[in-house]
Design a protein around this motif. Structure first.
Motif, short mmCIF file in Angstrom:
data_model
loop_
_atom_site.label_atom_id
_atom_site.label_comp_id
_atom_site.label_asym_id
_atom_site.label_seq_id
_atom_site.Cartn_x
_atom_site.Cartn_y
_atom_site.Cartn_z
N GLU A 141 0.83 -1.21 0.00
CA GLU A 141 0.00 0.00 0.00
C GLU A 141 0.86 1.27 0.00
OE1 GLU A 141 -2.99 2.23 3.12
OE2 GLU A 141 -3.04 0.04 3.05
N ARG A 142 1.86 1.31 0.86
CA ARG A 142 2.71 2.51 0.95
C ARG A 142 3.59 2.70 -0.28
NH1 ARG A 142 4.87 2.92 7.16
NH2 ARG A 142 2.88 3.46 8.08
N VAL A 143 4.14 1.60 -0.79
CA VAL A 143 4.99 1.71 -1.98
C VAL A 143 4.17 2.20 -3.17
CG1 VAL A 143 6.35 0.41 -3.66
CG2 VAL A 143 6.72 0.05 -1.22
N ARG A 144 3.01 1.60 -3.37
CA ARG A 144 2.17 2.00 -4.52
C ARG A 144 1.67 3.43 -4.37
NH1 ARG A 144 2.24 -1.81 -8.08
NH2 ARG A 144 2.30 -4.00 -7.47
N ALA A 145 1.41 3.88 -3.15
CA ALA A 145 0.99 5.27 -2.93
C ALA A 145 2.11 6.26 -3.27
CB ALA A 145 0.55 5.46 -1.48
N PHE A 146 3.37 5.81 -3.21
CA PHE A 146 4.53 6.66 -3.50
C PHE A 146 4.81 6.77 -5.00
CE2 PHE A 146 9.26 7.10 -3.80
CZ PHE A 146 9.34 8.40 -3.30
N LEU A 147 4.28 5.87 -5.80
CA LEU A 147 4.60 5.83 -7.23
C LEU A 147 4.30 7.12 -8.00
CD1 LEU A 147 3.75 2.14 -8.17
CD2 LEU A 147 5.98 3.17 -7.65
N PRO A 148 3.18 7.83 -7.75
CA PRO A 148 2.97 9.10 -8.46
C PRO A 148 4.08 10.12 -8.21
CG PRO A 148 0.91 8.35 -7.51
CD PRO A 148 1.99 7.44 -6.97
N ASP A 149 4.57 10.22 -6.97
CA ASP A 149 5.71 11.11 -6.68
C ASP A 149 6.93 10.69 -7.48
OD1 ASP A 149 4.61 12.89 -4.89
OD2 ASP A 149 5.33 11.85 -3.11
N LEU A 150 7.18 9.38 -7.51
CA LEU A 150 8.34 8.86 -8.22
C LEU A 150 8.25 9.11 -9.71
CD1 LEU A 150 10.98 7.34 -7.88
CD2 LEU A 150 9.70 5.23 -8.21
N GLU A 151 7.07 8.90 -10.28
CA GLU A 151 6.90 9.13 -11.72
C GLU A 151 7.16 10.60 -12.07
OE1 GLU A 151 2.98 7.63 -12.56
OE2 GLU A 151 3.63 5.56 -12.33
N GLU A 152 6.73 11.50 -11.21
CA GLU A 152 7.00 12.94 -11.42
C GLU A 152 8.50 13.20 -11.45
OE1 GLU A 152 6.54 17.22 -9.12
OE2 GLU A 152 5.58 15.45 -8.28
N LEU A 153 9.24 12.58 -10.54
CA LEU A 153 10.68 12.81 -10.45
C LEU A 153 11.46 12.17 -11.59
CD1 LEU A 153 11.28 12.19 -6.65
CD2 LEU A 153 11.33 14.38 -7.86
N LEU A 154 11.10 10.97 -11.97
CA LEU A 154 11.90 10.24 -12.94
C LEU A 154 11.75 10.76 -14.36
CD1 LEU A 154 11.72 6.51 -11.86
CD2 LEU A 154 13.51 8.18 -11.43
N GLY A 155 10.55 11.03 -14.81
CA GLY A 155 10.38 11.46 -16.19
C GLY A 155 11.10 10.49 -17.11
N GLU A 156 12.07 10.99 -17.86
CA GLU A 156 12.85 10.16 -18.78
C GLU A 156 14.20 9.75 -18.17
OE1 GLU A 156 11.76 9.32 -21.93
OE2 GLU A 156 9.87 10.27 -21.38
N GLU A 157 14.45 10.10 -16.93
CA GLU A 157 15.78 9.96 -16.33
C GLU A 157 16.15 8.58 -15.81
OE1 GLU A 157 18.20 12.34 -16.24
OE2 GLU A 157 16.87 13.60 -17.40
N GLY A 158 15.19 7.78 -15.39
CA GLY A 158 15.57 6.55 -14.73
C GLY A 158 14.59 5.42 -14.94
N LEU A 159 14.74 4.40 -14.14
CA LEU A 159 13.94 3.19 -14.24
C LEU A 159 13.58 2.77 -12.83
CD1 LEU A 159 13.04 0.64 -15.95
CD2 LEU A 159 15.29 -0.28 -15.38
N ALA A 160 12.36 2.28 -12.64
CA ALA A 160 11.94 1.76 -11.34
C ALA A 160 11.46 0.33 -11.52
CB ALA A 160 10.84 2.62 -10.75
N VAL A 161 11.80 -0.52 -10.56
CA VAL A 161 11.42 -1.93 -10.57
C VAL A 161 10.78 -2.25 -9.23
CG1 VAL A 161 12.28 -4.29 -10.76
CG2 VAL A 161 13.36 -2.47 -12.08
N ILE A 162 9.68 -2.99 -9.26
CA ILE A 162 9.01 -3.41 -8.02
C ILE A 162 9.06 -4.92 -7.95
CG2 ILE A 162 6.82 -3.52 -6.80
CD1 ILE A 162 6.11 -0.83 -7.97
N ASP A 163 9.49 -5.43 -6.78
CA ASP A 163 9.55 -6.87 -6.54
C ASP A 163 8.81 -7.20 -5.24
OD1 ASP A 163 11.60 -7.57 -8.60
OD2 ASP A 163 12.88 -6.31 -7.36
N PRO A 164 8.06 -8.31 -5.22
CA PRO A 164 7.48 -8.74 -3.95
C PRO A 164 8.59 -9.29 -3.05
CG PRO A 164 6.97 -10.32 -5.68
CD PRO A 164 7.69 -9.17 -6.33
N VAL A 165 8.51 -9.00 -1.76
CA VAL A 165 9.52 -9.48 -0.82
C VAL A 165 8.86 -9.98 0.46
CG1 VAL A 165 11.39 -7.99 -1.64
CG2 VAL A 165 9.88 -7.17 0.16
N GLU A 166 9.56 -10.85 1.14
CA GLU A 166 9.17 -11.25 2.49
C GLU A 166 10.14 -10.56 3.43
OE1 GLU A 166 8.76 -15.21 5.30
OE2 GLU A 166 9.21 -15.44 3.18
#
Length: 140
Positions: A75-100
């Motif tokens: 929930e918290r990671v997905r809520a942060f994604l709009p902020d991240l998308e604003e910052l990254l633009g064309e500059e980087g890459l984000a990867v999400i992995d499920p973890v225990e």
């Protein structure tokens, strides 16, 4: 506990309003209340430009790869994604992995204190185990 690991890959010289992009990601993650963020500087790598950046050649060490790793609930990671998308633009890459997430009980966890009898070594005997030569441990 299950959660998500968000790994953000950017270049060391990428900026957001004259500030390092990796620093802006960390500060926004902190403001968003995420559990934590760590920045790791790579020694070599390439991205969309296909130019290999490395610490071995001074001329190519100006834009080394940087990974920002954040682990929290889905929930918290997905809520942060709009902020991240604003910052990254064309500059980087984000990867999400499920973890225990595995962590030792902290001071606020009552169950570890009762089971361990407060000595901190996890064996439940109340003795710290230091210098306990009859316990089958290695001699020091």
């Amino acid at each position: 506990m299950n959660g998500l690991r968000l790994t953000v890959l950017v270049g060391e010289s990428d900026t957001w309003h004259h500030r390092p992009l990796f620093a802006e990601v960390v500060h926004r993650a902190h403001r968003a209340g995420l559990a934590g963020a760590s920045v790791f500087r790579g020694v070599e790598g390439f991205g969309a430009s296909s130019v290999v950046h490395t610490t071995r050649l001074l001329s190519l060490s100006e834009d080394l790869p940087v990974a920002i790793v954040i682990v929290d609930t889905e929930e918290r990671v997905r809520a942060f994604l709009p902020d991240l998308e604003e910052l990254l633009g064309e500059e980087g890459l984000a990867v999400i992995d499920p973890v225990e997430v595995i962590r030792p009980p902290g001071p606020a966890d009552d169950e570890g204190e009762d089971e361990d009898k407060g000595d901190g070594d996890g064996d439940g005997d109340g003795a710290s185990g230091a210098g306990d030569e009859g316990s089958g441990g290695e001699a020091r």
